[in-house]
Scaffold this motif. Structure first.
Motif, short mmCIF file in Angstrom:
data_model
loop_
_atom_site.label_atom_id
_atom_site.label_comp_id
_atom_site.label_asym_id
_atom_site.label_seq_id
_atom_site.Cartn_x
_atom_site.Cartn_y
_atom_site.Cartn_z
N GLY A 13 6.78 -44.06 43.17
CA GLY A 13 7.26 -44.57 41.90
C GLY A 13 8.61 -45.25 41.97
N PRO A 14 9.58 -44.79 41.15
CA PRO A 14 10.89 -45.43 41.11
C PRO A 14 11.60 -45.45 42.46
CG PRO A 14 10.60 -43.94 39.24
CD PRO A 14 9.44 -43.71 40.15
N ASP A 15 11.33 -44.48 43.31
CA ASP A 15 11.97 -44.44 44.63
C ASP A 15 11.54 -45.64 45.48
OD1 ASP A 15 13.54 -43.36 46.72
OD2 ASP A 15 11.78 -42.41 47.59
N ASP A 42 7.77 -68.08 48.93
CA ASP A 42 6.79 -66.99 48.97
C ASP A 42 7.48 -65.63 48.93
OD1 ASP A 42 4.34 -68.68 49.48
OD2 ASP A 42 5.55 -69.20 51.23
N ILE A 43 8.59 -65.52 49.66
CA ILE A 43 9.33 -64.24 49.69
C ILE A 43 9.86 -63.92 48.30
CG2 ILE A 43 11.28 -63.02 50.68
CD1 ILE A 43 8.93 -63.57 52.62
N ALA A 44 10.38 -64.93 47.61
CA ALA A 44 10.90 -64.72 46.25
C ALA A 44 9.79 -64.25 45.32
CB ALA A 44 11.54 -66.00 45.74
N GLU A 45 8.59 -64.84 45.46
CA GLU A 45 7.46 -64.43 44.63
C GLU A 45 7.03 -63.00 44.97
OE1 GLU A 45 4.43 -67.35 45.18
OE2 GLU A 45 5.43 -68.82 43.88
N PHE A 46 7.06 -62.67 46.27
CA PHE A 46 6.73 -61.30 46.66
C PHE A 46 7.68 -60.30 46.01
CE2 PHE A 46 7.94 -57.77 49.46
CZ PHE A 46 6.78 -57.02 49.37
N ILE A 47 8.97 -60.57 46.05
CA ILE A 47 9.95 -59.67 45.46
C ILE A 47 9.70 -59.50 43.96
CG2 ILE A 47 12.41 -59.41 44.92
CD1 ILE A 47 12.98 -60.83 47.61
N GLU A 48 9.37 -60.59 43.30
CA GLU A 48 9.09 -60.53 41.86
C GLU A 48 7.85 -59.69 41.58
OE1 GLU A 48 7.94 -63.65 38.25
OE2 GLU A 48 8.88 -64.38 40.10
N HIS A 49 6.79 -59.91 42.36
CA HIS A 49 5.56 -59.14 42.17
C HIS A 49 5.77 -57.66 42.50
CE1 HIS A 49 3.10 -63.07 42.85
NE2 HIS A 49 3.57 -62.98 41.62
N TYR A 50 6.53 -57.40 43.54
CA TYR A 50 6.76 -56.01 43.94
C TYR A 50 7.46 -55.23 42.83
CZ TYR A 50 8.24 -52.01 46.73
OH TYR A 50 8.45 -50.74 47.22
N ALA A 51 8.39 -55.87 42.14
CA ALA A 51 9.10 -55.19 41.05
C ALA A 51 8.13 -54.75 39.97
CB ALA A 51 10.17 -56.12 40.47
N VAL A 52 7.09 -55.55 39.72
CA VAL A 52 6.07 -55.18 38.73
C VAL A 52 5.17 -54.08 39.29
CG1 VAL A 52 4.09 -56.03 37.42
CG2 VAL A 52 6.12 -57.47 37.68
N GLN A 53 4.79 -54.22 40.55
CA GLN A 53 3.87 -53.26 41.17
C GLN A 53 4.44 -51.85 41.25
OE1 GLN A 53 3.33 -55.55 44.70
NE2 GLN A 53 1.51 -56.60 43.96
N THR A 54 5.73 -51.72 41.40
CA THR A 54 6.33 -50.40 41.50
C THR A 54 6.21 -49.61 40.21
OG1 THR A 54 8.51 -51.31 40.92
CG2 THR A 54 8.01 -51.06 43.27
N MET A 59 1.95 -45.50 42.11
CA MET A 59 2.59 -46.34 43.13
C MET A 59 3.25 -45.48 44.21
SD MET A 59 3.67 -49.18 44.46
CE MET A 59 5.00 -49.73 45.55
N ARG A 60 2.95 -45.81 45.47
CA ARG A 60 3.57 -45.12 46.59
C ARG A 60 3.74 -46.10 47.74
NH1 ARG A 60 -0.82 -40.69 48.20
NH2 ARG A 60 -0.49 -40.18 46.01
N LEU A 61 4.79 -45.91 48.50
CA LEU A 61 5.13 -46.75 49.64
C LEU A 61 5.36 -45.83 50.84
CD1 LEU A 61 6.42 -49.44 50.97
CD2 LEU A 61 8.59 -48.56 50.04
N VAL A 62 4.82 -46.20 52.00
CA VAL A 62 5.07 -45.45 53.23
C VAL A 62 5.66 -46.41 54.25
CG1 VAL A 62 4.08 -44.06 55.08
CG2 VAL A 62 3.15 -43.88 52.76
N GLY A 76 0.50 -49.01 47.68
CA GLY A 76 -0.61 -49.22 46.77
C GLY A 76 -0.48 -48.36 45.53
N TYR A 77 -1.50 -48.42 44.67
CA TYR A 77 -1.49 -47.69 43.40
C TYR A 77 -2.91 -47.65 42.85
CZ TYR A 77 -1.00 -52.62 42.09
OH TYR A 77 -1.16 -53.98 42.01
N TYR A 78 -3.09 -46.96 41.73
CA TYR A 78 -4.41 -46.89 41.09
C TYR A 78 -4.64 -48.15 40.24
CZ TYR A 78 -4.47 -41.94 42.34
OH TYR A 78 -4.45 -40.75 43.03
N LEU A 79 -5.86 -48.68 40.31
CA LEU A 79 -6.21 -49.82 39.48
C LEU A 79 -6.27 -49.41 38.01
CD1 LEU A 79 -9.06 -51.63 41.46
CD2 LEU A 79 -6.67 -52.35 41.21
N ALA A 80 -5.71 -50.25 37.15
CA ALA A 80 -5.70 -49.99 35.71
C ALA A 80 -7.06 -50.33 35.11
CB ALA A 80 -4.62 -50.84 35.04
#
Length: 200
Positions: A13-15, A42-54, A59-62, A76-80
């Motif tokens: 999650g927030p972490d 592309d990197i800028a778009e990834f950062i933007e998308h990642y902020a939403v995905q978290t 949401m969990r990251l390893v 990854g995370y659970y599909l809504a």
């Protein structure tokens, strides 16, 4: 320390938000190579998308660490319930029961990547196992590029029990991806990790 000499950390999650800076250099290195060829935009778009995905449910990251550097990552995370994941498939029409989501039915792996110097050391398999370690879902899904450069990843996913279900076109300017699904065992104890497959 694991047998391959690496350490692993999980961020929920927030972490996961604050962990972006730790793995962004690895992301930039991996996705600058073919078939991705990502640049600054592309990197800028990834950062933007990642902020939403978290902010997504579950949401969990390893991260895989070699000393003070991150050499691999997955999240990854659970599909809504209102996900467009299945409607993005271009070449197949799945039955409504196959695409129904309730917020916990399907866990999606958005990224699973390892820097080239650390591949073929079971790092991807270990990351995959740790990501799914206590996921409570019926199935897990992911996408992989169809180009030859992504063939090792595709072979690993097939060895881990995934099957191809269709071709995904996730947004207007996106490339095509192979969408894959793996059934999970609901009766399996939550603490039992997924059996690692062969090294990437």
């Amino acid at each position: 320390m694991t047998p391959e000499g690496l350490t692993y950390t999980r961020h929920d999650g927030p972490d996961a938000v604050t962990a972006l800076d730790a793995f962004l250099p690895a992301y930039e290195e991996i996705y600058a190579a073919p078939p991705y060829l990502e640049g600054p935009r592309d990197i800028a778009e990834f950062i933007e998308h990642y902020a939403v995905q978290t902010k997504r449910t579950g949401m969990r990251l390893v991260l895989a660490h070699d000393g003070d550097q991150v050499v691999g990552f997955t999240y990854g995370y659970y599909l809504a319930p209102d996900t467009r994941w299945w409607t993005n498939l271009q070449d197949v029409h799945l039955p409504a029961e196959e695409t129904r989501e309730d917020g916990r039915r399907t866990f999606v792996i958005i990224e699973l990547a390892v820097r080239s110097a650390w591949r073929r050391r079971h790092v991807a398999a270990r990351l995959h196992s740790l990501l799914l370690e206590d996921v409570h879902a019926e199935r897990v899904t992911l996408t992989v590029r169809p180009e030859p450069e992504a063939a090792p990843a595709r072979r690993a996913y097939l060895a881990w029990g995934y099957r191809h279900v269709g071709t995904s076109h996730p947004w207007e300017d996106a490339p095509l991806y192979d969408c894959m699904v793996r059934d999970l065992q609901p009766a399996q104890p939550a603490t039992r990790p997924t059996t690692p497959g062969p090294a990437e």
